[in-house]
Design a protein around this motif. Sequence first.
Motif, PDB file in Angstrom:
ATOM      1  N   GLY A  77      46.535  11.296  -0.604  1.00  0.00           N
ATOM      2  CA  GLY A  77      46.361  11.236   0.635  1.00  0.00           C
ATOM      3  C   GLY A  77      45.260  11.221   1.792  1.00  0.00           C
ATOM      4  O   GLY A  77      45.164  11.253   2.502  1.00  0.00           O
ATOM      5  N   GLY A  78      43.848  11.416   0.869  1.00  0.00           N
ATOM      6  CA  GLY A  78      42.421  11.446   1.405  1.00  0.00           C
ATOM      7  C   GLY A  78      41.887  12.513   1.231  1.00  0.00           C
ATOM      8  O   GLY A  78      42.588  13.601   1.242  1.00  0.00           O
ATOM      9  N   LEU A  79      40.356  12.178   2.144  1.00  0.00           N
ATOM     10  CA  LEU A  79      39.803  13.649   2.766  1.00  0.00           C
ATOM     11  C   LEU A  79      39.178  13.341   3.754  1.00  0.00           C
ATOM     12  O   LEU A  79      38.149  12.649   3.999  1.00  0.00           O
ATOM     13  N   THR A  80      39.489  14.449   4.469  1.00  0.00           N
ATOM     14  CA  THR A  80      38.918  13.633   6.281  1.00  0.00           C
ATOM     15  C   THR A  80      38.264  15.597   6.543  1.00  0.00           C
ATOM     16  O   THR A  80      38.695  16.485   6.134  1.00  0.00           O
ATOM     17  N   ILE A  81      37.274  14.592   7.327  1.00  0.00           N
ATOM     18  CA  ILE A  81      35.717  15.360   7.185  1.00  0.00           C
ATOM     19  C   ILE A  81      35.554  15.676   8.641  1.00  0.00           C
ATOM     20  O   ILE A  81      35.153  14.228   9.004  1.00  0.00           O
ATOM     21  N   GLN A  82      36.434  16.613   9.397  1.00  0.00           N
ATOM     22  CA  GLN A  82      35.751  15.738  11.502  1.00  0.00           C
ATOM     23  C   GLN A  82      35.108  17.295  12.117  1.00  0.00           C
ATOM     24  O   GLN A  82      35.362  18.077  11.962  1.00  0.00           O
ATOM     25  N   GLY A  83      35.426  16.784  13.484  1.00  0.00           N
ATOM     26  CA  GLY A  83      34.906  18.142  14.117  1.00  0.00           C
ATOM     27  C   GLY A  83      33.383  18.282  13.868  1.00  0.00           C
ATOM     28  O   GLY A  83      32.815  17.683  13.769  1.00  0.00           O
ATOM     29  N   SER A  84      33.328  19.480  13.611  1.00  0.00           N
ATOM     30  CA  SER A  84      31.701  20.245  13.239  1.00  0.00           C
ATOM     31  C   SER A  84      31.401  20.272  11.551  1.00  0.00           C
ATOM     32  O   SER A  84      30.626  21.238  11.130  1.00  0.00           O
ATOM     33  N   ALA A  85      32.823  20.591  11.227  1.00  0.00           N
ATOM     34  CA  ALA A  85      32.505  20.882   9.652  1.00  0.00           C
ATOM     35  C   ALA A  85      31.391  20.357   8.978  1.00  0.00           C
ATOM     36  O   ALA A  85      30.490  19.618   9.219  1.00  0.00           O
ATOM     37  N   SER A 140      33.172  -5.024 -16.330  1.00  0.00           N
ATOM     38  CA  SER A 140      33.174  -4.358 -17.292  1.00  0.00           C
ATOM     39  C   SER A 140      33.636  -2.857 -17.874  1.00  0.00           C
ATOM     40  O   SER A 140      34.805  -2.468 -18.759  1.00  0.00           O
ATOM     41  N   ARG A 141      33.111  -2.893 -16.747  1.00  0.00           N
ATOM     42  CA  ARG A 141      32.996  -0.994 -16.178  1.00  0.00           C
ATOM     43  C   ARG A 141      34.608   0.090 -16.065  1.00  0.00           C
ATOM     44  O   ARG A 141      35.239  -0.712 -14.697  1.00  0.00           O
ATOM     45  N   SER A 142      34.740   0.321 -16.187  1.00  0.00           N
ATOM     46  CA  SER A 142      36.550   1.188 -16.336  1.00  0.00           C
ATOM     47  C   SER A 142      36.548   2.558 -15.696  1.00  0.00           C
ATOM     48  O   SER A 142      35.092   3.146 -15.292  1.00  0.00           O
ATOM     49  N   GLY A 143      37.908   2.383 -14.378  1.00  0.00           N
ATOM     50  CA  GLY A 143      37.577   3.546 -13.450  1.00  0.00           C
ATOM     51  C   GLY A 143      37.640   5.280 -14.637  1.00  0.00           C
ATOM     52  O   GLY A 143      37.944   4.488 -15.483  1.00  0.00           O
ATOM     53  N   PRO A 144      37.143   6.177 -13.465  1.00  0.00           N
ATOM     54  CA  PRO A 144      37.910   7.629 -14.330  1.00  0.00           C
ATOM     55  C   PRO A 144      39.038   7.829 -14.783  1.00  0.00           C
ATOM     56  O   PRO A 144      39.399   7.067 -13.854  1.00  0.00           O
ATOM     57  N   SER A 145      39.374   7.813 -16.144  1.00  0.00           N
ATOM     58  CA  SER A 145      40.631   8.635 -15.701  1.00  0.00           C
ATOM     59  C   SER A 145      41.001  10.050 -15.517  1.00  0.00           C
ATOM     60  O   SER A 145      40.080  10.941 -14.738  1.00  0.00           O
ATOM     61  N   PHE A 146      42.562  10.266 -14.766  1.00  0.00           N
ATOM     62  CA  PHE A 146      42.471  11.212 -13.609  1.00  0.00           C
ATOM     63  C   PHE A 146      44.493  11.650 -13.736  1.00  0.00           C
ATOM     64  O   PHE A 146      45.105  10.850 -14.614  1.00  0.00           O
ATOM     65  N   GLY A 147      44.410  12.597 -13.167  1.00  0.00           N
ATOM     66  CA  GLY A 147      45.854  13.290 -13.203  1.00  0.00           C
ATOM     67  C   GLY A 147      46.375  13.831 -12.339  1.00  0.00           C
ATOM     68  O   GLY A 147      46.172  12.383 -11.051  1.00  0.00           O
ATOM     69  N   GLY A 148      47.279  14.653 -12.082  1.00  0.00           N
ATOM     70  CA  GLY A 148      47.843  14.453 -10.507  1.00  0.00           C
ATOM     71  C   GLY A 148      46.862  15.030  -9.805  1.00  0.00           C
ATOM     72  O   GLY A 148      45.781  15.105  -9.584  1.00  0.00           O
ATOM     73  N   CYS A 149      47.387  15.541  -8.574  1.00  0.00           N
ATOM     74  CA  CYS A 149      47.106  15.561  -7.244  1.00  0.00           C
ATOM     75  C   CYS A 149      46.406  17.378  -7.126  1.00  0.00           C
ATOM     76  O   CYS A 149      47.319  18.060  -7.406  1.00  0.00           O
ATOM     77  N   SER A 150      45.546  16.979  -6.899  1.00  0.00           N
ATOM     78  CA  SER A 150      44.586  18.680  -6.709  1.00  0.00           C
ATOM     79  C   SER A 150      44.918  18.987  -5.229  1.00  0.00           C
ATOM     80  O   SER A 150      45.121  20.269  -5.099  1.00  0.00           O
ATOM     81  N   TYR A 151      44.661  18.236  -4.649  1.00  0.00           N
ATOM     82  CA  TYR A 151      45.327  18.559  -3.355  1.00  0.00           C
ATOM     83  C   TYR A 151      45.886  16.870  -2.601  1.00  0.00           C
ATOM     84  O   TYR A 151      45.364  16.518  -2.238  1.00  0.00           O
ATOM     85  N   SER A 152      45.782  17.782  -1.364  1.00  0.00           N
ATOM     86  CA  SER A 152      47.148  16.347  -0.469  1.00  0.00           C
ATOM     87  C   SER A 152      46.530  16.381   0.890  1.00  0.00           C
ATOM     88  O   SER A 152      46.750  17.639   1.049  1.00  0.00           O
ATOM     89  N   SER A 153      46.053  15.035   1.044  1.00  0.00           N
ATOM     90  CA  SER A 153      45.858  15.322   3.098  1.00  0.00           C
ATOM     91  C   SER A 153      45.185  16.343   3.172  1.00  0.00           C
ATOM     92  O   SER A 153      45.252  16.769   4.600  1.00  0.00           O
ATOM     93  N   PHE A 154      44.129  16.404   2.431  1.00  0.00           N
ATOM     94  CA  PHE A 154      43.639  17.279   2.605  1.00  0.00           C
ATOM     95  C   PHE A 154      41.855  17.712   3.861  1.00  0.00           C
ATOM     96  O   PHE A 154      41.292  16.187   4.322  1.00  0.00           O
TER      97      PHE A 154
END
Length: 301
Positions: A140-148, A110-124
């Motif tokens: 578009g998701g959040l990608t962390i790769q390499g040596s970040a 019965s637990r709802s997800g959070p409310s949210f607005g438009g995109c803050s970042y795109s394919s970051f």
Amino acid sequence: WTPFFAHFLGADITPVVTHSTAKLVGQESICVLALDGGSSGSIAMDNKSLLTANGCGVYVNSISATAITLKNRSALKAQITCSAGGVLNKGTITPAAITDCPSIEDPLGSRSGPSFGGCSYSSFKVASGSVSLSPGVYCGGLTIQGSALVTVQPGTYVIKDGPLSVSGTASLSGKDVGSYLTGHNALIDFKGNTTISLEGPTSGDLAGLLFYADRGAASPQQHIIRSTNAHTLTGTIYLPRGNLLVDPGAKVAQNSAYTAIIANQINVNMGPELVLNSNYGATSVPVPDGIRASADVVLSD
């Protein structure tokens, strides 16, 4: 019972039969709950995999005769292991699993997800350097790769229409953070020689929920924890329409005060040790209602 005089009164007085019914009142605290109601291998373990639920229970709602499957020297240890169906055990379950258990209603249903607005970042994407990220809507998701080396600031991260992906030798760390996965391909995808150290929110819409995948997904999606250093995952991983694969060949979550997993199905493979603790008093991350509970078996009739 052998009657002394009763047989003179007629043969129908014997045998004497009595019935009793036991029922489970409440349950142990939940470390794992597989919600799928009918599939084989709703919890599946293979290739010397280990699952240790310290002070808490492992529950499977599937009524399949092989709802829990262990193969190739895999081992499951919990306070209680309870299957609504049966067990195919070619490994070790300690103590022995209980079969034909009553199904457990989704405690977060019965637990709802959070409310949210438009995109803050795109394919970051972040591929190198030390970076601090802020809460927001990551379309578009959040990608962390390499040596970040990425630190996420406290708050809610909406991962929309793309994965939360960590690969290479990157790291992702943060406290008082929750991720809401929604839309197409919104998945957990942790792999490679990466480091994951996350603690869930202490308040707000996602309080206690480290990850929450939208239950409106059209079909079960595959989430992956394959990171070789995912030692801290404090909070609840809630994937009601998702299947979780844990297969890094390393320990997972063992440094967490507590970790609970509620998913459609859970697969532990290729030799990891998934350690799920229930030391609730050691963290300020709250335990969602229905996760922490008490259990007893009583005669009802």
